[in-house]
Design a protein around this motif. Structure first.
Motif, PDB file in Angstrom:
ATOM      1  N   ALA A  78      64.206 -26.048  -0.748  1.00 36.40           N
ATOM      2  CA  ALA A  78      63.866 -24.631  -0.837  1.00 36.40           C
ATOM      3  C   ALA A  78      65.003 -23.835  -1.469  1.00 36.40           C
ATOM      4  O   ALA A  78      64.783 -22.979  -2.339  1.00 36.40           O
ATOM      5  N   GLU A  79      66.233 -24.115  -1.056  1.00 38.96           N
ATOM      6  CA  GLU A  79      67.384 -23.423  -1.629  1.00 38.96           C
ATOM      7  C   GLU A  79      67.536 -23.755  -3.111  1.00 38.96           C
ATOM      8  O   GLU A  79      67.834 -22.882  -3.938  1.00 38.96           O
ATOM      9  N   TRP A  80      67.310 -25.010  -3.474  1.00 40.10           N
ATOM     10  CA  TRP A  80      67.424 -25.435  -4.871  1.00 40.10           C
ATOM     11  C   TRP A  80      66.376 -24.742  -5.746  1.00 40.10           C
ATOM     12  O   TRP A  80      66.673 -24.277  -6.847  1.00 40.10           O
ATOM     13  N   MET A  81      65.142 -24.666  -5.247  1.00 38.40           N
ATOM     14  CA  MET A  81      64.080 -24.005  -6.001  1.00 38.40           C
ATOM     15  C   MET A  81      64.407 -22.520  -6.189  1.00 38.40           C
ATOM     16  O   MET A  81      64.170 -21.954  -7.269  1.00 38.40           O
ATOM     17  N   GLU A  82      64.948 -21.880  -5.177  1.00 37.04           N
ATOM     18  CA  GLU A  82      65.327 -20.470  -5.283  1.00 37.04           C
ATOM     19  C   GLU A  82      66.454 -20.302  -6.310  1.00 37.04           C
ATOM     20  O   GLU A  82      66.435 -19.386  -7.128  1.00 37.04           O
ATOM     21  N   LYS A  83      67.403 -21.212  -6.292  1.00 36.70           N
ATOM     22  CA  LYS A  83      68.514 -21.168  -7.235  1.00 36.70           C
ATOM     23  C   LYS A  83      68.007 -21.361  -8.672  1.00 36.70           C
ATOM     24  O   LYS A  83      68.437 -20.653  -9.598  1.00 36.70           O
ATOM     25  N   LEU A  84      67.081 -22.298  -8.852  1.00 40.77           N
ATOM     26  CA  LEU A  84      66.506 -22.521 -10.181  1.00 40.77           C
ATOM     27  C   LEU A  84      65.741 -21.293 -10.665  1.00 40.77           C
ATOM     28  O   LEU A  84      65.811 -20.925 -11.849  1.00 40.77           O
ATOM     29  N   GLN A  85      64.997 -20.662  -9.770  1.00 38.38           N
ATOM     30  CA  GLN A  85      64.241 -19.456 -10.137  1.00 38.38           C
ATOM     31  C   GLN A  85      65.196 -18.336 -10.559  1.00 38.38           C
ATOM     32  O   GLN A  85      64.943 -17.634 -11.537  1.00 38.38           O
ATOM     33  N   ASN A  86      66.314 -18.180  -9.814  1.00 37.30           N
ATOM     34  CA  ASN A  86      67.303 -17.160 -10.169  1.00 37.30           C
ATOM     35  C   ASN A  86      67.914 -17.448 -11.544  1.00 37.30           C
ATOM     36  O   ASN A  86      68.091 -16.533 -12.344  1.00 37.30           O
ATOM     37  N   ARG A  87      68.216 -18.720 -11.810  1.00 40.15           N
ATOM     38  CA  ARG A  87      68.763 -19.093 -13.118  1.00 40.15           C
ATOM     39  C   ARG A  87      67.771 -18.772 -14.229  1.00 40.15           C
ATOM     40  O   ARG A  87      68.133 -18.248 -15.282  1.00 40.15           O
TER      41      ARG A  87
END
Length: 168
Positions: free
Chosen positions: A66-75
């Motif tokens: 979940a944290e990784w997906m959020e980080k990817l979305q922010n990028r």
């Protein structure tokens, strides 16, 4: 063939065969209503019992995903913003380049027109000159030294003819 089948089969009994005898009517069939069977019984499914969702503790892997997906979305969002800014800046730069190019082109065109005008006026003035050698001397560069051949005699003759008007 006498009294037999037209195809050559012998009569079965000794009864006379009449060729022009009336054809008997086919047997009459009484229409009976079709047999209708009742539909097969539909099995009733058992009711589905939904169990109350049990709140499970999220695993470390699920939390990390979940944290990784959020980080990817922010990028992705930041990259899209940077891309939009770059496209906008490129549009401004292109417009500025076109404006500068047009201004440079216009200035060159006006400069060329003025130089051409000066040259045409000089040619007209040369045509009105009394000494034709002055026109010839203007067409020849007398300041440049020749590289391979000696042109000093020709240069001196042209300068002499320029300075002395023609005695006609």
């Amino acid at each position: 063939m006498e009294g037999g089948d037209p195809f050559g089969a012998p009569p079965v009994d000794d009864a006379p065969i009449v060729l022009d005898a009336p054809i008997p009517d086919p047997p009459v069939v009484v229409d009976e209503p079709p047999i209708v069977m009742p539909p097969a019984p539909v099995p009733v499914p058992e009711p589905i019992v939904m169990e109350a969702p049990v709140e499970e503790e999220t695993s470390a892997m699920a939390t990390w995903n979940a944290e990784w997906m959020e980080k990817l979305q922010n990028r992705k969002n930041s990259e899209n913003e940077a891309k939009a800014a770059a496209i906008e800046q490129a549009g401004k730069d292109l417009a500025q380049f076109v404006a500068e190019r047009d201004a440079s082109r216009e200035s060159k065109m006006s400069k060329n027109r003025s130089e051409e005008q000066v040259k045409l006026e000089a040619l007209e003035a040369d045509l009105e000159s009394d000494n034709p050698w002055e026109r010839v001397v203007k067409l020849v560069d007398l300041q440049q030294e020749g590289e391979g051949s000696d042109v000093s005699r020709m240069r001196s003759i042209l300068i002499q003819l320029k300075n002395e008007p023609i005695k006609a």
